[in-house]
Design an enzyme around this catalytic site. Structure first.
Site, PDB file in Angstrom:
ATOM      1  CB  THR A 123      -0.900   0.017   1.259  1.00 61.02           C
ATOM      2  OG1 THR A 123      -1.477   1.314   1.409  1.00 61.02           O
ATOM      3  CG2 THR A 123      -0.131  -0.295   2.525  1.00 61.02           C
ATOM      4  CE1 TYR A 145      -3.512  -1.927   5.218  1.00 59.64           C
ATOM      5  CE2 TYR A 145      -3.440   0.351   4.468  1.00 59.64           C
ATOM      6  CZ  TYR A 145      -3.570  -1.003   4.187  1.00 59.64           C
ATOM      7  OH  TYR A 145      -3.756  -1.415   2.902  1.00 59.64           O
TER       8      TYR A 145
END
Ligand code: UDP
Length: 327
Positions: free
Chosen positions: A118, A142
């Site tokens: 990501t 995250y």
């Protein structure tokens, strides 16, 4: 040779689209998913194993039963805001699951591994257009958990010859134009589906998370990529892994849109109002995340076809008016 590909998180938004495209290319996607956020109805293109990646025995049994030639790893917790309030869950779930999966795959001599990483691994990179060599300094748990997995894959590439293809993606949007699969989260947290829920009257208003960022209109800027283009890239990545190569590839469009621009586009596309509430910043959000994709285009032959904002919103809108998955 087996055509089976183990797809963790194949019942989720991105995984389900990738399964559709894999099946269109003659592969058999075997979905391994605990249905914590995915949907049984989204598994349409191959066998389904309900299992948790923290359960190594169940995972090993899936490798014995299906003998996959490759792994595509989507299953993860992926909400920036939640990762800031419950980081332990992100570290435990994402990192332990990935380690279990890598070791189980290697024990089964399955060495092609495609991983969803990501743009959140970059942190808050201050205005630059990102690429594969931009330093990574995540600002939320995250992104930190995904960066740890990238590093884990690099270690196993050296120790065991794992062919790890890592995709860092930006904001995935849109839906299958045939509406066989689409985006459905409970609760929904992502911008485009929330804007469309507001357009449809399912929500009273959309809260803009911060309008004091250092961006042209003060709201966060993101690079939106159509989920079908992303799925195409994954098939190219799979072929690369199967040919014995790895690599890291950013999948963006090089163009960013602010929260307000997304809202304006939804208004134009649907001809309906979008009531807005000006809210505070969401912890963990970067001001601007935009990436080029020159490496994916040159090395993989990736050719994004659907990643314009109007097309992504139109496809998401069509899906949001379709039946969706049953609860
Ligand atoms: N956002 C917003 N209101 C919402 C949901 C999201 O203003 O109700 C903003 C969010 O702060 C971010 C952008 O929209 O700047 C995209 O957020 P999303 O959660 O869709 O994806 P993320 O960037 O977290 O992967």
């Amino acid at each position: 040779m087996s055509k089976n590909v183990l797809v963790t998180g194949g019942a989720g938004y991105i995984g389900a689209h990738v399964c559709k495209v894999l099946s269109g290319h003659g592969f058999i996607p075997v979905t391994f998913d605990n249905l914590s956020t995915g949907w049984r109805d989204a598994v349409k293109y191959g066998p389904f194993v309900r299992g948790d990646l923290l359960d190594r025995d169940r995972l090993a049994a899936a490798f014995v039963k299906f003998r996959p030639i490759a792994v595509m790893h989507f299953a993860a917790l992926s909400l920036v805001g939640e990762s800031m309030t419950d980081p332990g869950r992100y570290w435990r779930t994402n990192v332990t699951a990935a380690l279990n999966l890598i070791e189980t795959a290697l024990a089964a001599n399955c060495k092609a591994f495609v991983f969803s990483s990501t743009c959140a691994t970059y942190g808050d990179p201050d205005g630059v257009v990102l690429n594969e060599t931009t330093p990574q300094h995540p600002i939320n748990a995250y992104g930190a958990s995904k960066l740890a997995i990238e590093q884990m894959l690099a270690n196993f590439a050296v120790s065991d010859g794992l062919n790890a293809v890592i995709f860092r993606y930006f904001n995935v949007a849109g839906a299958d134009p045939d509406c066989e699969v689409g985006e459905q989260h409970r609760p929904e947290t992502h911008l485009i589906p929330l804007v469309l829920d507001t357009v449809a009257g399912r929500r009273a208003a959309l809260t803009v998370f911060g309008s004091d960022y250092n961006t042209p209109d003060g709201t966060c800027v993101r690079d939106y990529v159509h989920v079908m283009d992303l799925a195409d890239a994954h098939v190219l990545g799979l072929q690369r892994g199967l040919s014995g190569k790895g690599g890291v590839f950013c999948l963006g469009t090089g163009t960013g849109f602010s929260v307000r621009e997304v809202i304006a586009q939804a208004r134009n596309a649907t001809n309906r109002p979008v009531p807005v509430i000006e809210g505070v910043r969401r912890p963990g959000d970067a001001a601007r995340l935009v990436s080029g994709s020159a490496h994916a285009i040159a090395e993989l032959g990736w050719a994004p076809k659907h990643s314009t904002l109007p097309q992504m919103i139109a496809d998401a809108w069509r899906w949001s008016n379709a039946a969706g998955y049953s609860e």
